[in-house]
Design a protein around this motif. Sequence first.
Motif, short mmCIF file in Angstrom:
data_model
loop_
_atom_site.label_atom_id
_atom_site.label_comp_id
_atom_site.label_asym_id
_atom_site.label_seq_id
_atom_site.Cartn_x
_atom_site.Cartn_y
_atom_site.Cartn_z
N MET A 159 0.61 -1.05 0.08
CA MET A 159 -0.60 0.00 0.14
C MET A 159 0.98 1.07 -0.30
O MET A 159 0.55 2.32 -0.43
CB MET A 159 -1.16 0.11 0.77
N LYS A 160 1.99 0.98 0.55
CA LYS A 160 2.53 2.25 0.82
C LYS A 160 3.31 2.65 -0.72
O LYS A 160 3.36 3.15 -1.52
CB LYS A 160 4.07 1.82 1.82
N LEU A 161 3.60 1.34 -1.02
CA LEU A 161 4.05 1.45 -3.12
C LEU A 161 3.46 2.60 -3.17
O LEU A 161 3.70 2.97 -4.40
CB LEU A 161 4.41 0.12 -3.26
N ALA A 162 1.96 2.15 -3.47
CA ALA A 162 0.94 2.83 -4.41
C ALA A 162 1.50 4.37 -4.04
O ALA A 162 1.30 4.44 -5.39
CB ALA A 162 -0.45 2.00 -4.32
N SER A 163 1.87 4.53 -2.92
CA SER A 163 1.37 6.19 -2.74
C SER A 163 2.85 6.57 -3.33
O SER A 163 2.60 8.35 -3.89
CB SER A 163 0.92 6.83 -1.66
N LEU A 164 3.65 5.82 -3.92
CA LEU A 164 4.87 6.39 -4.48
C LEU A 164 4.79 5.99 -5.84
O LEU A 164 5.67 7.52 -6.27
CB LEU A 164 6.18 5.01 -3.92
N LEU A 165 4.21 5.28 -5.78
CA LEU A 165 3.92 5.10 -8.28
C LEU A 165 3.26 6.56 -8.54
O LEU A 165 3.37 6.85 -9.59
CB LEU A 165 3.25 4.09 -8.25
N ARG A 166 2.77 7.29 -7.68
CA ARG A 166 1.56 8.23 -7.58
C ARG A 166 2.54 9.10 -8.67
O ARG A 166 1.60 10.01 -9.41
CB ARG A 166 0.73 8.59 -7.05
N ILE A 167 3.38 9.60 -8.17
CA ILE A 167 4.41 10.58 -8.41
C ILE A 167 5.82 10.68 -9.92
O ILE A 167 6.17 11.09 -9.61
CB ILE A 167 4.81 11.47 -7.67
N LYS A 168 5.23 8.96 -10.22
CA LYS A 168 6.47 8.13 -10.79
C LYS A 168 5.91 8.82 -12.27
O LYS A 168 4.90 8.29 -12.59
CB LYS A 168 7.39 7.51 -10.45
#
Length: 364
Positions: A225-234
Amino acid sequence: MSLKSVKYFPALTGLRAIAAFMVFFHHFNPIDNKSYLSFKIFDQGSIGVSVFYVLSGLLIASRYQNRIDTSIQWWKTYMRNRFARIYPLYFLLLLPTIVLGYLYPYSYVMHLDDWAAYTNVQKGVVTFLNLTLLKGFSESFKFSGIGQSWSLTVEECFYISAPFIILFARRTKWWMLTSVFALITTGIVLTSIFSHKYMYGFFGSYEFLFNYTFFGRCFEFILGMKLASLLRIKEFNHGAKFTLIGVLYISSIIFLEAYFNIEKQSYNGIIINNLILPFGICFLLFGLATETTWLYNILSGKIFDLLGKSSYAFYLVHMGFASIILDHFNIQLLWKFFTLNIVAIFLYKVIEHPVHTWIAGRKK
């Protein structure tokens, strides 16, 4: 292409197939001699389940992190969609499993050695636990019915918890640590209460807690779930750094666990697989979602897209009555693997996808 609006990651669908195949070769090791390092490496294929868990955390958070509504109607729709994803195909395969178990009690179709000696009440309890997916809370019956479906109990617990975790994440930056602590503490309390009582193995031991329940394995989901928030800006790029790190990280853990004979159910194995391994999986997922490498091109191609979409069906049929029937005819392992993939694709195309679409109310 910005990932901010992307809801489907093609290479991650293909990765689901790899994860399912790893579990298959864990259960049906192609190496005969258990002392060989190659046997021990194939035996590490159970980490495919960890890949599924981290991936579930990523996909659910990616889909719902900005779409949660606290209304009753939203919850009905959400749970209906989650039910449609898991239960119909499971029920379709579980029903003949139970029927065959009652008709042929001395067979191993129910994955219980002493099934024939069970009383009608005991058989009824096992049947109920399987039909309701509650069997994953029982150390005694976790492998009953469709043996590998214990993991569906873990998935369903995550589906129920995910919206609350997402809402909590909006309120505090410490949501990860707090959520993991709260869930593990809940599991420890339940185990401390029930492990000394015989309630059909309900939270029967701490080893069971950390290997087979959502409370013990919540970190894998929450890290996804934390990874999902990082992927939003890549954005996509042509590098291969994260993909390579992920592959090397996971491969190193597989080799080290095999070489040093680390038991997955030991506390050393639990620390490695529940806390250390998920970071390597995240590196790989991040790479496959942001880097256009050769591995991305393979896993996002048509073949692996189809295999990935049918991977849930493959996961359910690779152990069970279909597998037992193939064993009865002494089918060689690679032919068994190929045949079960054909069966899985058929189940996905004819049953799983149409039923899911109908229940979820989606347009084809």
